[in-house]
Design an enzyme around this catalytic site. Sequence first.
Site, short mmCIF file in Angstrom:
data_model
loop_
_atom_site.label_atom_id
_atom_site.label_comp_id
_atom_site.label_asym_id
_atom_site.label_seq_id
_atom_site.Cartn_x
_atom_site.Cartn_y
_atom_site.Cartn_z
N PRO A 1 0.79 -1.24 0.00
CA PRO A 1 0.00 0.00 0.00
C PRO A 1 0.82 1.29 0.00
O PRO A 1 0.29 2.35 -0.26
CB PRO A 1 -0.83 -0.11 1.29
CG PRO A 1 -0.10 -1.07 2.14
CD PRO A 1 0.59 -2.02 1.22
N LYS A 2 2.13 1.17 0.27
CA LYS A 2 2.94 2.39 0.28
C LYS A 2 3.95 2.43 -0.86
O LYS A 2 4.97 3.11 -0.78
CB LYS A 2 3.65 2.55 1.62
CG LYS A 2 2.65 2.86 2.74
CD LYS A 2 3.33 3.35 3.98
CE LYS A 2 2.29 3.85 4.97
NZ LYS A 2 2.90 4.28 6.23
N ASN A 3 3.66 1.72 -1.91
CA ASN A 3 4.55 1.67 -3.07
C ASN A 3 4.02 2.65 -4.13
O ASN A 3 2.85 2.61 -4.50
CB ASN A 3 4.59 0.22 -3.57
CG ASN A 3 5.22 0.08 -4.93
OD1 ASN A 3 4.80 0.71 -5.89
ND2 ASN A 3 6.21 -0.77 -5.03
#
Lengths: 337, 354
Positions: free
Chosen positions: A117-119
């Site tokens: 989710p933080k890419n």
Amino acid sequence: MAEADSSSEELYDETNWVLYKYRVDWKDVTPVPQDDGPYPIVAIVYSEKFQDIYDYFRAVLKSSEKSERALQLTKDALDLNPANYTVWQYRREILKHLNKDLIPELQYVKEMIEDNPKNYQVWHHRRIIVEWLQDPAYELSLTETILSQDSKNYHAWQHRQWIIRTFKLFQNELQYVNQLLDEDVRNNSAWNQRYFVINNTTGFKPDVVQQELMFTLDKIKTVSNNESAWNYLRGVLLHHDGGISQDQNVRQVCEELYSSGNRSPFLLAFLVDMCEENMERDDGDKEESLRRALQLCDVLANEYDTIRREYWNYMARSLAQRMDCPEREATGSTKTD
Amino acid sequence: MPACDNSDVLARKQHIKYFQRFLNLLPRRLSSYDSTRLTIAFFAISGLDILNALDVLDEKKKRLIIDWIYRLQVVPDGSEPSWKRCGFQGSSTLIFPPDETKCSPLYECGHLAMTYTGLASLVILGDDLSRVYRAAIIEGVKALQQEDGSFCATLAGSESDMRFLYCAACICYILNDWSGMNIEKTMDYIVRSMSYDYGIAQAPELESHGGTTFCAVATLALMNQLNTCFTNKQLDGLRRWGLARQISGFQGRPNKPVDTCYSFWLGAVLKILGVFEMIDYQQNKNFILSTQDSIVGGLSKWVDTTPDPLHTYMGLCGLSLMKIEGLLEVHPALNVSQRAHQHLYKLHKVWENN
């Protein structure tokens, strides 16, 4: 390997995995090994699987092969490194070239987003696919899923704002913001989203300003030690003709909180700024405003916000100085307000 | 001062070893660093420099590192359009042996974050940048600026935002050539990204954030445009927003937990804005040191989590801003040591005289 749809758990199961170099349907391709030079720095001990997949990816890139099997290869390459933006870019070119149905791609990238989710790359891919489809149908629910796990995920908010702005989906957003603030009134991302919605819909017209002030003051009365709400209050007051110090409701709530013994540093800081504004007004009691501001700075520095002691001492000095010679402000900048 | 227990002291030797390990070999679980190996090299090289320990790399090793970095440069092939792809790549994953390049040239292109960290690493190692295709790289930067003023990272497909705008500014600054960007548009993007709370976001209307505020403020400092871009009121608001981020160490946004890297991002912002001395040094230092692993080296995001190169480097830079003994001073806008910045300054003098 036949199980193209196997789950990622299975893909990672090294015992079932068949290297590309042993695959019959890839026999016609000569792998291209990585050329890391005579003396690699920050060398990575790649697994055999990683090396194999990227050897074949380089080969495909070199021959510009855009096929079903190359599409599957990009998926395998991305499983091992979802941050490789070139693999994503090449995947998009294959999708275009094969004229693929993009709905399954949305499903795939959703899974990738859920796993990473933080890419940045996965969100960028999502955005491009949605742009191609010109269909925002799944985006609000996707971002809601991600935000339900981490309500401050910057990527999800960025995607959501883009969707809402591009496809004019402001309609129910305030409701969503309210829901998030009910869950956590300190969610700064939600407060920011509130500003975004108002700014792009009604705008901060006088009646909306009043409505937003009431909303925010209400939240502050419940939880006063909440920087996000105070910042939003200041944000709304940017659109108020009377600055931060002239609104009756705001003044009243602040004074009531103070009288009741509330010493939230955000309240005290707000009162300092109200005093500062009053010092600059022609009809204000300059002496009294200064006296109060200095007293507030003093308790902020020594009691309620000691980590910023130097700042409040500095504020006190500069307010006192300004009273002595008002024309000294606004030096050092070529711009004025 | 409390008794001198281990967590109060910077584990300098261990951090040096930590960076040396990263320069050499990464285990396979770190394979997702594959496309950004150059940034890891930068954290390690600049980290050793900040630790005043660059001499653990002997001259031969430095030369080998320099050569490895130059291998990542995408060079122009003579045709004007190819200049747009110039810059540095993050690793050799997608580099093809020279005479064999039959793949679409589209896939061999620079990436602004890699170009910035590549050039910075070369400067730190004492290289004279004579093998850098300066004019081509500037063309490469120019090709990535968007209509709204922000920058994409690479022609090979990327989002555009404040991070890459900062990288672009660093490249222009290092190469002493600002023709790589439209300064007006750049400033306009920064001003429009300032939030109602005076912090600065990744893009207009997004939530203000410590990292992107650094990118914006450092860019303006490098361009020497801080006072022309913002009003006094905005600058005062920005100072207060930045100072408000200190909780013990610093947080990146209001109501978020503190995180080691923000001691640099916000520390540098406050340094550039001239109010760094107003922070509480002791609490900041205590927090940063509480995240260090004094046995195997490295600093992490939070207490009791696994160290990584970024947080190790940023944590050390956060300490360096406070002039902790044994650390070289960091240049807050370019994020390299002042010593390396001096070397760059000398290179600029040489170029000007040529």
